[in-house]
Design a protein around this motif. Sequence first.
Motif, PDB file in Angstrom:
ATOM      1  N   ILE A   1       0.691  -1.312   0.091  1.00  4.23           N
ATOM      2  CA  ILE A   1       0.072   0.030   0.014  1.00  4.23           C
ATOM      3  C   ILE A   1       0.835   1.346   0.194  1.00  4.23           C
ATOM      4  N   VAL A   2       1.786   1.144   1.461  1.00  5.55           N
ATOM      5  CA  VAL A   2       2.437   2.207   0.994  1.00  5.55           C
ATOM      6  C   VAL A   2       3.409   2.723  -0.391  1.00  5.55           C
ATOM      7  N   ASP A   3       4.228   1.356  -0.490  1.00  4.41           N
ATOM      8  CA  ASP A   3       5.271   1.694  -2.032  1.00  4.41           C
ATOM      9  C   ASP A   3       4.145   2.087  -3.090  1.00  4.41           C
TER      10      ASP A   3
ATOM     11  N   GLU B   1       0.993   4.466  11.155  1.00  8.67           N
ATOM     12  CA  GLU B   1       3.041   4.432  11.845  1.00  8.67           C
ATOM     13  C   GLU B   1       3.494   4.177  10.389  1.00  8.67           C
ATOM     14  N   ARG B   2       2.890   3.580   9.401  1.00 11.03           N
ATOM     15  CA  ARG B   2       3.715   3.060   8.254  1.00 11.03           C
ATOM     16  C   ARG B   2       3.968   4.975   7.610  1.00 11.03           C
ATOM     17  N   LEU B   3       2.755   5.106   7.560  1.00  8.97           N
ATOM     18  CA  LEU B   3       3.112   6.973   7.000  1.00  8.97           C
ATOM     19  C   LEU B   3       4.119   7.388   7.163  1.00  8.97           C
ATOM     20  N   ALA B   4       3.683   7.552   8.764  1.00 11.06           N
ATOM     21  CA  ALA B   4       4.609   8.341   9.384  1.00 11.06           C
ATOM     22  C   ALA B   4       6.372   7.919   9.045  1.00 11.06           C
ATOM     23  N   LEU B   5       6.702   6.556   9.100  1.00 13.15           N
ATOM     24  CA  LEU B   5       7.617   6.500   8.790  1.00 13.15           C
ATOM     25  C   LEU B   5       8.633   7.144   7.581  1.00 13.15           C
ATOM     26  N   THR B   6       7.091   7.465   6.324  1.00 15.86           N
ATOM     27  CA  THR B   6       7.647   7.383   5.451  1.00 15.86           C
ATOM     28  C   THR B   6       7.580   8.791   4.728  1.00 15.86           C
ATOM     29  N   ALA B   7       6.362   9.542   4.752  1.00 15.77           N
ATOM     30  CA  ALA B   7       5.978  10.839   4.559  1.00 15.77           C
ATOM     31  C   ALA B   7       6.258  11.722   5.441  1.00 15.77           C
TER      32      ALA B   7
ATOM     33  N   ILE C   1      -4.447   8.636  -4.793  1.00 14.50           N
ATOM     34  CA  ILE C   1      -5.107   7.791  -4.142  1.00 14.50           C
ATOM     35  C   ILE C   1      -4.962   6.166  -4.040  1.00 14.50           C
ATOM     36  N   VAL C   2      -4.519   5.824  -3.070  1.00 13.81           N
ATOM     37  CA  VAL C   2      -4.269   4.598  -2.650  1.00 13.81           C
ATOM     38  C   VAL C   2      -5.173   3.854  -2.073  1.00 13.81           C
TER      39      VAL C   2
ATOM     40  N   ALA D   1      -8.854  -5.260  -2.429  1.00  8.95           N
ATOM     41  CA  ALA D   1      -7.929  -5.273  -3.189  1.00  8.95           C
ATOM     42  C   ALA D   1      -7.068  -3.898  -2.752  1.00  8.95           C
ATOM     43  N   VAL D   2      -6.510  -4.189  -3.142  1.00  9.02           N
ATOM     44  CA  VAL D   2      -5.339  -2.373  -3.691  1.00  9.02           C
ATOM     45  C   VAL D   2      -6.209  -1.779  -4.720  1.00  9.02           C
ATOM     46  N   ILE D   3      -6.172  -0.893  -4.618  1.00  7.09           N
ATOM     47  CA  ILE D   3      -6.443   0.112  -5.992  1.00  7.09           C
ATOM     48  C   ILE D   3      -5.354   1.020  -5.426  1.00  7.09           C
ATOM     49  N   ARG D   4      -4.840   1.343  -7.112  1.00  2.00           N
ATOM     50  CA  ARG D   4      -4.448   2.583  -7.119  1.00  2.00           C
ATOM     51  C   ARG D   4      -5.505   3.559  -8.608  1.00  2.00           C
TER      52      ARG D   4
END
Length: 294
Positions: A42-44, A66-72, A152-153, A206-209
């Motif tokens: 998702i984050v990638d 938490e994952r978003l905080a480590l990247t954004a 939008i992911v 499903a994950v959609i971008r």
Amino acid sequence: MSGREEISTPKRTKEIIQRYGFKFKKSLGQNFLIDQNILDKIVDAAGLDSDSGALEIGPGIGALTERLALTAGAVTAVEIDRRLIPILKDVLSPYPHVKVRNDDVLNVNLQEMFKEDFTTVNKVSVVANLPYYVTTPILMKLLEERLPLDNIVVMIQKEVAERMAASPGGKEYGSLSIAVQYYSEPELVCIVPRTVFIPQPNVESAVIRLKVREHPPVKVESEKHFFEVVHASFTQRRKTIANNLKARYFPEQGREQLEALLAEAGIEPTRRGETLSLEEYARLSGVLLAAGIE
């Protein structure tokens, strides 16, 4: 992560739920993700970096946050369930660039929120595991408001993701496909099994971008009329485009004018709505509008 176990592990998720005595509300569609590989995907897919902002809708207990905080560089999480706010503020306390808002995203002035929360970044993406019962209203609000969005992911119900990404001619293709593809370029990222959630949902996910377009791929005189024509064309899927449009726009007249206008738009009256492309709907809308058919 300074030795702390990630929120997304089954062990830590269960420990947080037990510590706060949290009870899931079925009415809010709460299913917490406990698979780190899916979170990575998702984050990638969002392509975030320190110059990016991330808006998350429905953060739950903060596994994706938490994952978003480590990247954004800036993260805003909008959570409708006030019971989750103290949990989120606790587990996300190590991340000062994360803002938690207790609100219903459907009622929020998103333009104002973007001005307040994302001043330190140059681009913003929505990244979320959306509640399935309000997926479409949330996504259409995000797209229709012309927000300064990059991607939008989202994790959504698999069937809905397939409809959004569908091409003309298939049974999944419909008015939702056209609306989403008018505003964005959809791409399925991955299918997500039920087993990676607590509690398990009843459907596959499903994950959609959605790569948000700067400009729609077709030019229309009136977006309102364009989407009305699209909706009218799918009123009864098994009916031809001519029959659906006659019921909506020509209830009292014969078919002659309608068939002439369809011919002008280069569309056979025997076709069904699901076979028309975005370009053909734009042309049809333009021809009807020019003839005063609203």
